[in-house]
Scaffold this motif. Structure first.
Motif, short mmCIF file in Angstrom:
data_model
loop_
_atom_site.label_atom_id
_atom_site.label_comp_id
_atom_site.label_asym_id
_atom_site.label_seq_id
_atom_site.Cartn_x
_atom_site.Cartn_y
_atom_site.Cartn_z
N LEU A 203 0.82 -1.21 0.00
CA LEU A 203 0.00 0.00 0.00
C LEU A 203 0.85 1.26 0.00
O LEU A 203 0.47 2.29 -0.52
N GLY A 204 1.98 1.14 0.65
CA GLY A 204 2.83 2.32 0.74
C GLY A 204 4.12 2.00 1.45
O GLY A 204 4.30 0.91 1.99
N GLN A 205 4.98 2.97 1.43
CA GLN A 205 6.30 2.73 1.97
C GLN A 205 6.78 3.96 2.71
O GLN A 205 6.67 5.07 2.21
N ALA B 109 9.32 1.55 7.32
CA ALA B 109 8.23 0.59 7.23
C ALA B 109 7.71 0.41 5.81
O ALA B 109 7.80 1.32 4.98
N VAL C 208 4.02 -0.94 4.12
CA VAL C 208 2.65 -1.22 4.53
C VAL C 208 1.95 -2.05 3.47
O VAL C 208 1.96 -1.70 2.28
N ALA D 292 -4.35 -3.37 7.47
CA ALA D 292 -3.08 -2.95 6.85
C ALA D 292 -1.98 -3.47 7.76
O ALA D 292 -2.06 -3.30 8.99
N LYS E 185 1.78 -3.14 8.83
CA LYS E 185 2.96 -2.29 8.72
C LYS E 185 4.16 -3.10 9.19
O LYS E 185 4.17 -3.59 10.32
N LEU F 254 -6.68 6.01 13.51
CA LEU F 254 -6.45 4.69 12.96
C LEU F 254 -6.18 3.71 14.09
O LEU F 254 -5.30 3.93 14.92
N LEU G 247 -3.01 -2.89 11.50
CA LEU G 247 -3.73 -1.62 11.64
C LEU G 247 -5.06 -1.66 10.91
O LEU G 247 -5.24 -2.42 9.95
N GLU G 248 -5.94 -0.80 11.36
CA GLU G 248 -7.20 -0.60 10.64
C GLU G 248 -6.85 -0.21 9.19
O GLU G 248 -5.94 0.59 8.97
N TYR G 249 -7.56 -0.79 8.26
CA TYR G 249 -7.26 -0.51 6.86
C TYR G 249 -8.02 0.74 6.42
O TYR G 249 -9.24 0.82 6.59
N ALA G 250 -7.29 1.69 5.89
CA ALA G 250 -7.92 2.93 5.41
C ALA G 250 -8.07 2.83 3.89
O ALA G 250 -7.15 3.14 3.14
N GLU H 272 -4.78 8.23 1.06
CA GLU H 272 -4.37 9.48 1.70
C GLU H 272 -5.31 10.64 1.35
O GLU H 272 -5.68 10.82 0.19
N GLU I 236 0.77 12.75 5.03
CA GLU I 236 0.92 11.29 4.95
C GLU I 236 0.24 10.58 6.11
O GLU I 236 -0.04 9.39 6.04
N LEU J 78 -5.40 9.65 6.63
CA LEU J 78 -5.95 8.68 5.69
C LEU J 78 -7.47 8.75 5.73
O LEU J 78 -8.04 9.37 6.62
N ASP K 88 -0.40 6.95 12.92
CA ASP K 88 0.92 7.16 13.53
C ASP K 88 0.90 7.93 14.83
O ASP K 88 1.90 8.53 15.19
P1 AMP Z 1 3.57 5.19 6.71
O1 AMP Z 1 4.88 4.49 6.82
O2 AMP Z 1 2.68 4.97 7.89
O3 AMP Z 1 3.72 6.66 6.35
O4 AMP Z 1 2.80 4.50 5.50
C1 AMP Z 1 3.20 4.66 4.18
C2 AMP Z 1 1.98 4.74 3.30
O5 AMP Z 1 1.24 3.53 3.33
C3 AMP Z 1 0.97 5.81 3.70
O6 AMP Z 1 1.32 7.06 3.24
C4 AMP Z 1 -0.31 5.28 3.08
O7 AMP Z 1 -0.38 5.61 1.73
C5 AMP Z 1 -0.15 3.78 3.23
N1 AMP Z 1 -0.81 3.33 4.46
C6 AMP Z 1 -0.28 3.34 5.70
N2 AMP Z 1 -1.13 2.85 6.59
C7 AMP Z 1 -2.25 2.52 5.92
C8 AMP Z 1 -3.52 1.97 6.29
N3 AMP Z 1 -3.79 1.66 7.57
N4 AMP Z 1 -4.43 1.76 5.34
C9 AMP Z 1 -4.15 2.09 4.06
N5 AMP Z 1 -2.99 2.61 3.63
C10 AMP Z 1 -2.05 2.83 4.54
#
Ligand code: AMP
Length: 439
Positions: A18-20, A24, A26, A39, A41, A73, A89-92, A96, A138, A141, A152
């Motif tokens: 989903l993201g990076q 971490a 995700v 989600a 992480k 979240l 984590l709860e999935y969003a 963003e 970031e 969400l 976070d």
């Molecule tokens: P983070 O390391 O928490 O900034 O996560 C990196 C990216 O992953 C975020 O900017 C989101 O795009 C995606 N992401 C993180 N947590 C979630 C979540 N719970 N549900 C959906 N996407 C997420």
């Protein structure tokens, strides 16, 4: 092992990335038992230990569980292997919030809705003594119903370290959302700094771009320091007035959250958010005993990472050491620090240990007699979560571990029994929120 194919801990089926972030990755995942989307992480332990964050992670509280709120979240579970830590984590689903702004400014009513939800989440955390200090796009969400989810809240220390090593910053590499007093490192109140960031976020939602921006970083700092910005023509006068009050470079004069909630622009057209407001209000912990606690100066700017996990499900200590050799214990108490100190002094006498005050918030217990492996010495460190809610961390600094455990089990545990709220790692699961009462 931990991941069989794409199955994590025999419980979650991992899906797409989903993201990076810096530490971490995700992934989308599905709980195999309940079918629930989550989600995951994944944090690389080696990476966080390289920047000296293991201790903080060990001490991390499941703040997202502690501060359960519709706009925060939720953290369901923490798992770990030798090399990785996994947060479920709860999935969003909505991704963003700022992807929406990337297409241009939002309608005023939509911006207001997200701002309501943001303020509610932040207010709720502040009432529990938790400051985010790294509110930025970031971390905002959306769920499938377009409701805001701040992420976070428990992990802002990771972002902190990004700043410290100078290499890593927000994605755009600028302090765009950071309050002037944080930039100048003057020492600041977490709540006022969070309010500033909320103001920058509101500006972006309404304008479609950042209030403080300059390709030259020094120039940008200067603009933030003076709160030098202009409104685009479409931002309405009432919204402007509120933004000017939030983006006041002087934290003392900056509008507070209760005043934001009374603001006419904020209150306009509020519908469903009133429910959120109700839930989040009435939660403030007040202190009547704080004055007598001056001997213990408040640990500066505690954030979620400085607080210990209250829930056994999130006790990461066990991930790093053998349970039978535990050399530290943590517990939380709904009492002012002065009461905790007298209690510890009383227990010290009972177990024949001298108790002395060292740094603010730090007590040293030393055995009166030498033991099997030298003089048993224990540090008891008191952290303020709110003025009347403290976390105490007890750690053996010298001597025999068995003797230490005896002091914990036969001295501290029974001695504190009547005032303690929770021992970290005890069997009984503490559900959700902190108790609302002041003692
Ligand atoms: P983070 O390391 O928490 O900034 O996560 C990196 C990216 O992953 C975020 O900017 C989101 O795009 C995606 N992401 C993180 N947590 C979630 C979540 N719970 N549900 C959906 N996407 C997420």
């Amino acid at each position: 092992m931990d991941t069989e194919g794409n199955i994590l801990m025999e419980k979650y089926e991992l899906g797409r990335l989903l993201g990076q972030g810096t530490f971490a990755k995700v992934y989308y995942a599905r709980n195999l038992v309940t079918g629930q989307s989550v989600a995951i992480k994944v944090i690389d332990k080696e990476k966080v230990s390289r920047v000296g964050l293991v201790d903080q992670i060990k001490r991390e509280i499941s703040i997202m569980k502690l501060v359960r709120h519709p706009n925060i979240l939720q953290l369901y579970e923490v798992m770990a292997t030798k090399s990785k830590i996994y947060f479920a984590l709860e999935y969003a689903k909505g991704g963003e919030l700022f992807d929406k702004v990337a297409n241009g400014k939002l309608k005023e009513q939509t911006a207001r809705k997200y701002f309501h939800q943001l303020i509610n989440a932040v207010d709720f955390c502040h009432s529990r003594g938790v400051y985010h200090r790294d509110l930025k796009p970031e971390n905002l969400l959306l769920d499938e119903n377009e409701n805001l989810k701040v992420s976070d809240f428990g992990l802002s220390a990771l972002a902190e370290s990004k700043r410290q090593d100078g290499l890593l910053h927000t994605t755009c590499g600028t302090p765009a959302y950071v309050a002037p007093e944080v930039i100048t490192r003057k020492g600041y109140d977490g709540d006022k700094a969070d309010v500033w960031s909320c103001g920058v976020i509101l500006y972006v939602l309404l304008a479609g771009y950042l209030p403080f921006h300059d390709s030259n970083l020094v120039e940008m700092y200067r603009k933030i320091g003076r709160s030098e910005f202009k409104f685009p023509s479409w931002v309405q006068p009432e919204a402007r007035k509120l933004l000017l009050k939030i983006l006041d470079p002087n934290p003392v004069k900056r509008i507070t959250i209760p005043k934001i909630k009374e603001n006419s622009w904020f209150k306009k057209g509020s519908i469903s958010e009133e429910q959120n407001l109700d839930r989040a209000s009435g939660s403030s912990t007040t202190s009547t005993d704080h004055a007598e606690d001056q001997e213990l100066s408040r640990p500066p700017n505690m954030n979620a990472f400085d607080i210990i996990s209250l829930s056994p499900g999130f006790d990461l200590t066990a991930l790093f050491e053998e349970p039978q050799q535990k050399k530290e214990a943590r517990f939380t108490i709904w009492k002012p620090a002065s009461v905790i100190i007298s209690k510890l002094e009383e227990i010290g006498k009972r177990v024949r240990m001298n108790v002395s005050k060292r740094e603010p918030g730090l007590l040293k217990l030393e055995a009166m007699r030498e033991g099997r492996k030298g003089t048993l010495s224990i540090d008891a460190e008191i952290f303020e979560l709110t003025p009347s809610f403290h976390m105490v961390e007890v750690k053996k600094t010298n001597g025999d571990t068995l003797e230490y455990q005896k002091v914990v089990n036969e001295g501290l545990r029974p001695g504190l029994q009547d005032i303690i709220w929770n021992w970290q790692g005890d069997e009984q699961e503490q559900q959700g929120l902190l108790p609302q009462q002041d003692q």
